[in-house]
Design an enzyme around this catalytic site. Structure first.
Site, short mmCIF file in Angstrom:
data_model
loop_
_atom_site.label_atom_id
_atom_site.label_comp_id
_atom_site.label_asym_id
_atom_site.label_seq_id
_atom_site.Cartn_x
_atom_site.Cartn_y
_atom_site.Cartn_z
N HIS A 70 0.96 -1.12 0.24
CA HIS A 70 0.14 0.16 -0.05
C HIS A 70 0.76 1.37 0.09
O HIS A 70 1.71 1.29 0.61
CB HIS A 70 -0.94 0.01 1.32
CG HIS A 70 -2.06 -0.78 1.25
ND1 HIS A 70 -2.03 -2.04 1.20
CD2 HIS A 70 -3.44 -0.47 0.70
CE1 HIS A 70 -3.19 -2.79 1.09
NE2 HIS A 70 -4.07 -1.71 0.92
N ASN A 101 8.01 -4.20 3.20
CA ASN A 101 6.59 -3.81 3.15
C ASN A 101 6.09 -4.37 4.82
O ASN A 101 5.31 -3.37 5.36
CB ASN A 101 5.81 -4.60 2.33
CG ASN A 101 4.03 -4.32 2.45
OD1 ASN A 101 3.69 -3.06 2.48
ND2 ASN A 101 3.67 -5.54 2.27
#
Length: 265
Positions: A70, A101
């Site tokens: 994201h 991440n």
């Protein structure tokens, strides 16, 4: 810019880059009142219906070894079911190594939420560093960035900070990846907070390294950022706040040893 399409969703704005099949940047406002509302994470990744040229798909990430990372975090979008679902559009995803991440990138996202609770309102701009020749994944040839940035301002407190992180697992503290907002803007050739006047932005440069980099960027451009290991930073420079060297277009190299009197490498 000609290579971008501006897309507006309920809670965030993005600039889509068709060549790299991901956003140049994602921008949104984060307030303390929007945090902790308890909407469950969607985990349903979808193509963005507003991107005319199409976005990445599940097939692009399948067995690639990369996470669908994201840009605008799902946890920042937990105040509405619609907003949560929109945060899972592929236009808000970028290929990130799992160690990055789920590690330091997640740590930075959590820190931003802590600041939102502390300062009430933040304006956040985040995205990948997109350059020619990046490796790609999937049928749609999604570029795999080598670096990501996140810049934010607290308008009420006139504070600002930015981060530039390599797409790699890191055990280093976030403080080692701090840059000035001006430095990130020079690297991107963009004005991330064009609504903020220059004088106010200068006030938000409140760290020695930020001030140094901003000072020496006048009339120059960043051409490369070389990351150093924590050992190199400590042994070579005796300073533990910034494990990188910044190369400018006139041959100047800014290092943690550079001082406020204008001495450079």
């Amino acid at each position: 810019l000609p290579e971008e399409q501006i897309i507006s969703h309920t809670a965030y704005l993005l600039s889509y880059n068709e060549e790299h099949e991901q956003a140049n940047w994602v921008a949104y406002m984060l307030t303390s009142s929007k945090l902790g509302s308890g909407v469950e994470r969607s985990n349903r990744f979808l193509e963005d219906p507003l991107v005319a040229s199409g976005t990445a798909t599940n097939a692009d990430y399948a067995k690639s070894g990369y996470d669908r990372g994201h840009l605008a975090p799902a946890a920042d979008m937990s105040w509405s079911m619609q907003v949560m679902q929109e945060s899972f559009y592929y236009s808000n995803m970028s290929p990130q190594l799992p160690g990055f991440n789920r590690g330091i990138w997640k740590k930075l996202e959590e820190k931003v939420r802590d600041w939102a609770l502390q300062y009430d309102t933040l304006y956040v701009v985040t995205g990948p560093i997109l350059t020619a020749g990046l490796p790609t994944i999937g049928p749609n040839q999604i570029s795999v960035p080598k670096q990501y940035y996140k810049a934010l301002i607290a308008p009420n407190q006139q504070k600002g900070i930015a981060f530039l992180l390599p797409n790699a697992k890191s055990e280093q503290p976030l403080s080692q990846y701090v840059l000035s907002i001006d430095a990130i803007e020079q690297l991107l050739h963009r004005d991330l907070f064009y609504q903020v006047n220059d004088e106010l932005e200068k006030k938000m440069e409140n760290n020695k390294w930020e001030k140094l980099v901003t000072k020496h960027l006048v009339g120059r451009k960043i051409v490369k950022v070389k990351w150093l290991s924590a050992t190199e930073t400590e042994e070579i420079y005796g300073w533990d706040q910034q494990p990188c060297e910044i190369y400018l277009d006139d041959g100047t190299i800014l290092t943690p040893r550079s001082d406020d009197e204008g001495n450079e490498s």
